[in-house]
Scaffold this motif. Structure first.
Motif, PDB file in Angstrom:
ATOM      1  N   THR A   2      56.892  45.889  78.505  1.00 53.07           N
ATOM      2  CA  THR A   2      57.714  46.242  77.346  1.00 53.07           C
ATOM      3  C   THR A   2      57.119  45.590  76.112  1.00 53.07           C
ATOM      4  O   THR A   2      56.876  44.375  76.097  1.00 53.07           O
TER       5      THR A   2
ATOM      6  N   ASP B 268      56.835  45.741  71.508  1.00 56.89           N
ATOM      7  CA  ASP B 268      57.421  46.185  70.245  1.00 56.89           C
ATOM      8  C   ASP B 268      56.419  46.933  69.375  1.00 56.89           C
ATOM      9  O   ASP B 268      56.814  47.718  68.511  1.00 56.89           O
TER      10      ASP B 268
ATOM     11  N   ARG C 137      53.335  59.183  72.164  1.00 62.44           N
ATOM     12  CA  ARG C 137      54.308  60.042  71.473  1.00 62.44           C
ATOM     13  C   ARG C 137      54.859  61.134  72.385  1.00 62.44           C
ATOM     14  O   ARG C 137      55.925  61.687  72.104  1.00 62.44           O
TER      15      ARG C 137
ATOM     16  N   THR D 230      58.660  60.060  76.897  1.00 64.44           N
ATOM     17  CA  THR D 230      60.035  59.884  76.414  1.00 64.44           C
ATOM     18  C   THR D 230      60.437  58.419  76.347  1.00 64.44           C
ATOM     19  O   THR D 230      61.217  58.015  75.481  1.00 64.44           O
ATOM     20  N   ARG D 231      59.892  57.596  77.257  1.00 68.32           N
ATOM     21  CA  ARG D 231      60.259  56.174  77.266  1.00 68.32           C
ATOM     22  C   ARG D 231      59.606  55.406  76.128  1.00 68.32           C
ATOM     23  O   ARG D 231      60.107  54.383  75.690  1.00 68.32           O
TER      24      ARG D 231
ATOM     25  N   GLN E 247      58.458  56.884  73.066  1.00 70.80           N
ATOM     26  CA  GLN E 247      58.399  57.598  71.802  1.00 70.80           C
ATOM     27  C   GLN E 247      58.784  56.737  70.607  1.00 70.80           C
ATOM     28  O   GLN E 247      58.265  56.904  69.507  1.00 70.80           O
ATOM     29  N   SER E 248      59.696  55.789  70.832  1.00 69.49           N
ATOM     30  CA  SER E 248      60.165  54.961  69.719  1.00 69.49           C
ATOM     31  C   SER E 248      59.280  53.740  69.467  1.00 69.49           C
ATOM     32  O   SER E 248      59.535  52.969  68.550  1.00 69.49           O
ATOM     33  N   LEU E 249      58.232  53.564  70.275  1.00 69.64           N
ATOM     34  CA  LEU E 249      57.350  52.407  70.121  1.00 69.64           C
ATOM     35  C   LEU E 249      56.534  52.535  68.838  1.00 69.64           C
ATOM     36  O   LEU E 249      55.986  53.598  68.539  1.00 69.64           O
ATOM     37  N   HIS E 250      56.441  51.442  68.065  1.00 74.44           N
ATOM     38  CA  HIS E 250      55.637  51.444  66.853  1.00 74.44           C
ATOM     39  C   HIS E 250      54.155  51.345  67.217  1.00 74.44           C
ATOM     40  O   HIS E 250      53.767  50.573  68.098  1.00 74.44           O
TER      41      HIS E 250
ATOM     42  N   ASP F   3      52.086  55.101  63.185  1.00 74.04           N
ATOM     43  CA  ASP F   3      52.957  54.731  62.081  1.00 74.04           C
ATOM     44  C   ASP F   3      52.178  54.137  60.910  1.00 74.04           C
ATOM     45  O   ASP F   3      52.674  54.125  59.778  1.00 74.04           O
TER      46      ASP F   3
ATOM     47  N   ILE G  14      57.665  45.885  62.425  1.00 77.69           N
ATOM     48  CA  ILE G  14      58.578  45.322  63.431  1.00 77.69           C
ATOM     49  C   ILE G  14      59.282  44.060  62.971  1.00 77.69           C
ATOM     50  O   ILE G  14      60.054  43.463  63.731  1.00 77.69           O
TER      51      ILE G  14
END
Length: 768
Positions: A689, A691, A712, A715-716, A718-721, A743, A764
């Motif tokens: 895991t 950030d 991207r 689904t797990r 996708q929100s990772l920077h 990003d 972050i």
């Protein structure tokens, strides 16, 4: 401390030198291959990537000359890769000179390095017939710290960069070129096409066994037909009994029908017994035939151990003369058959052990005579088969190992405290000799003192799924025993269940298989451990290492496999022990690439598939989790903690760049894990895991753009920077990275101001 000051850190220069040796080796090997085949696309790609990495690493440590040399080498390789130029022998010669220069530049003064680099650039430009007056086109002026945050990596086609004064050109020496360029070699077989010499009698034996197999297969037809006859008899018996039940009108008729049924049942029983005996005989013959066929096939790969010992007596004689000693080599078991691949890999370990025996073991003639020994020492090399394994021993009748001196060296190197060392057994103490960089010599000589040798032996034994042990008698000599499988095609394994799947751990890597009481597992700072034979052993969940959901922990005691070596041991918790078996190793489909923590596949006796664990890879995965604070516990999943430090994954194939980014981010308080390329980074992302991901673009196996694209589409994740940091900083490069889903896109020249750290905080926030 200003992050930019970190580039002059001596440790970074050491890392650059380490990376330079690796990349120059890649360049040298690739260029020699290109000399034989100038169109080899894979070699061109490898050389171009190595030159590109060298340019980036040199830029980081402020080695201006290295940047210039690597840049023009990369230009030439890119032209060849694009088909604008076919590399000739003179091109290869100049590129090899550039590779040599890249290794020498760090030892030169700054001014001398620039002169040498400019001379090389001028020579290469003149060779190419370049009309440019600038030998350093496309290169930044001065230190990289003074460059803007988004400095260009390479001008677009047709563009010209600012020029820098060129030094007089130096043409390559014709004599040097003639000596360097080798004639084009004939095509050699690849690794999968290697020729194999087979004795005629071995081939005859294989043909004979194949004939027997064919004969045995012909027995199956009549045997199957006889089983059909048995089935018809059973059907007749069933009809007779049915008639007796429904059609009998009196006792006499019933008795007659039952007598017929009894006769049919006896006949069925007799026939069934005969068929079972035939099946048993057939199974025995097939098993014996299969074993003999395997033995004959394996014999095709076998070579006499003596094939590798021919030059050893001369090598030991010359070495002994240089050291003022007298040594004779006795070779036993020269006829012992050894797998060809095993024999080839034994060459380096045996050379190390024999040289070690002469240098460290055998005494001078005067000292031996004073001790009542013959003036000439004896080194014995023996190979033999034992219990289905190959044993190779190197023994000498020298002084043995000074255990007190070894204890002092272990303490001096702070590998263990004096109290712990005093309590170690002789075997545990001797195992320290296998650690990398460990030596008891105070001075470095041409033979020893550098700490290189026994760790090479240990590493090779691990690759061969074998073990290395040391036995010594003070004043009477030392014996090294190497034990390994007879062939790499089979492996003795411990079979276990993990996550409802079956896995095999090669026994060569397993220290112990035990069961740990659940109440004996302690927890300290979020990590689990237990006590085994007086020492603390870290405990890791096998389910989580192999990326299974945590699930409900099994009730009762925990089956644990101990893996590692004398320096570090880990316990891997499994779900259940299954069996110990000898498995035929089946390589995985090459299209799968390298699977994390998996070596190969195999089949159990009942046809159940099993994956063979790559224990070396698994241990590296554990060490990464330990370093990143992500050592998941048995029965636990990832824990959410609002107070934890932010975790960042740095993905870059350059050792120098990875280390610099790690230092910068750790100094700002972040937890940092590193990956050596996109594939490694992708595997770590799926297992842990994070950030933020900071990734390069140009990397082997999987580049940064593909990594961002995969993130991207997951689904797990996708929100990772995601931040891309690359020397490719043209507008089209930036747009490509942002279109993939990054990003932030930052030029690597920004290492030398606060731009990188500010960008991380923008994405972050602060470390906590």
């Amino acid at each position: 401390m200003n992050p930019g000051d970190d580039i002059r850190d001596a440790s970074l220069l050491d890392l650059f030198l380490l990376e330079a040796r690796t990349q120059v080796q890649v360049l040298s090997s690739g260029l020699l291959a290109l000399e034989r085949d100038a169109t080899a696309a894979d070699q061109l790609e490898a050389c171009m990537r190595a030159a590109h990495s060298m340019k980036g690493a040199a830029r980081i440590v402020g080695l201006e000359g290295g940047v210039r040399v690597a840049h023009v080498m990369e230009d030439l390789l890119v032209d060849a890769q694009a088909g604008r130029r076919v590399l000739a022998a003179a091109d290869i010669d100049l590129l090899l000179r550039g590779a040599d220069l890249l290794l020498k530049l760090p030892d030169m003064g700054a001014a001398d390095g620039i002169v040498q680099a400019d001379a090389y650039v001028a020579a290469l430009s003149e060779h190419l017939g370049s009309a440019r007056a600038d030998t350093g086109a496309g290169l930044p002026q001065g230190r990289l710290a003074d460059s803007p945050p988004t400095a260009w990596l390479r001008p677009a086609d047709g563009d010209q960069d600012p020029v820098q004064a060129a030094t007089p050109s130096i043409s390559p020496s014709p004599v040097h070129a003639q000596e360097t360029v080798a004639p084009t070699a004939p095509r050699r077989a690849t690794e999968t096409e290697r020729d194999l010499r087979v004795h005629a009698e071995t081939l005859d034996r294989l043909l004979g066994l194949s004939s027997e197999t064919l004969v045995e297969s012909h027995r199956l037809g009549p045997f199957a037909a006889s089983l059909l006859q048995l089935k018809r008899m059973q059907e007749q018996l069933s009809r007779t009994l049915a008639n007796a039940e429904h059609g009998a009108s009196d006792a006499d008729t019933l008795r007659e029908t039952l007598a017929q049924a009894r006769q049919l049942a006896d006949a069925c029983q007799q026939t069934l017994g005969d068929r079972m005996a035939q099946a048993d005989q057939f199974g025995w013959r097939i098993g014996d035939l299969a074993q003999r066929l395997y033995d004959a096939s394996l014999a095709c790969r076998m070579r006499p151990f003596g094939d590798t010992t021919g030059g050893l007596p001369r090598m030991l004689r010359d070495l002994a003369r240089d050291l003022g000693k007298q040594v004779r080599l006795v070779v036993l078991g020269e006829a012992t058959r050894v797998d060809r691949d095993v024999l080839e890999r034994l060459d380096a370990p045996l050379n190390h052990l024999l040289r070690n025996a002469v240098d460290h073991g055998i005494e001078t003639p005067a000292r031996r005579l004073a001790q009542g020994k013959p003036a000439m020492g004896t080194v014995t090399l023996e190979a033999r088969h034992s219990a289905g394994m190959l044993l190779v021993e190197v023994a000498d009748d020298g002084a043995g190992i000074d255990l007190d001196e070894l204890r002092d060296e272990v303490v001096r190197r702070q590998l263990a405290s004096a109290e712990v060392v005093a309590a170690l057994s002789e075997g545990e103490l001797l195992s320290f000799l296998f650690l990398p960089g460990f030596t008891t010599r105070d001075a470095v000589t041409e033979v020893s003192g550098r700490g290189v040798g026994l760790d090479v032996v240990q590493d090779m034994m691990r690759q061969l799924r074998g073990t290395a042990r040391i036995h010594q008698r003070t004043g009477a000599g030392t014996r090294f025993t190497l034990e390994m499988p007879l062939s790499l095609s089979v492996a003795r394994c411990l079979i276990v269940d993990i996550g409802e799947e079956r896995y095999a751990f090669p026994l060569a890597y397993v220290q112990r298989a035990l069961t740990v009481r659940r109440d004996a597992i302690a927890q300290l700072e979020g990590r689990q451990h237990f006590t085994h034979e007086g020492r603390q052993v870290g405990l890791v969940a096998g389910r989580l290492l192999l990326q299974y959901p945590a699930g409900t922990p099994p009730a009762g005691d925990v089956p644990v496999i101990l893996l590692g070596d004398a320096s570090q041991t880990f316990g891997v918790a499994v779900d259940r022990y299954v069996a110990e078996r000898t498995l035929v190793v089946q390589p995985l489909d090459p299209r799968l690439g390298k699977l994390q923590d998996i070596l190969a596949g195999a089949l159990m006796d009942d046809g159940t598939p099993v994956l063979i664990v790559d224990v070396e890879d698994l241990l590296r995965s554990i060490e990464k989790r330990v370093a990143s604070g992500d050592l998941l516990r048995v029965g636990d999943g990832p824990q959410a903690d609002d107070q934890r430090r932010k975790r960042i994954l740095v993905v870059d194939d350059s050792l120098t760049v990875r280390e610099l980014e790690r230092k910068l981010l750790q100094n700002r308080g972040y937890e940092v894990a590193v990956a050596v390329d996109g594939m490694d980074g992708w595997n770590m992302l799926r297992a842990g895991t994070y950030d933020l991901v900071v990734t390069d673009v140009d990397m082997p196996r999987m580049d940064g753009i593909e990594l961002v694209t995969r993130i991207r589409h997951d689904t797990r994740l996708q929100s990772l920077h995601v931040m891309v940091v690359s020397y490719k900083d043209r507008p089209e490069d930036r747009q490509r990275g942002l279109d993939a889903g990054a990003d932030y896109y930052l030029g690597k020249s920004s290492f030398h101001d606060d731009a990188l750290l500010q960008a991380v905080e923008d994405l972050i926030g602060r470390a906590r």
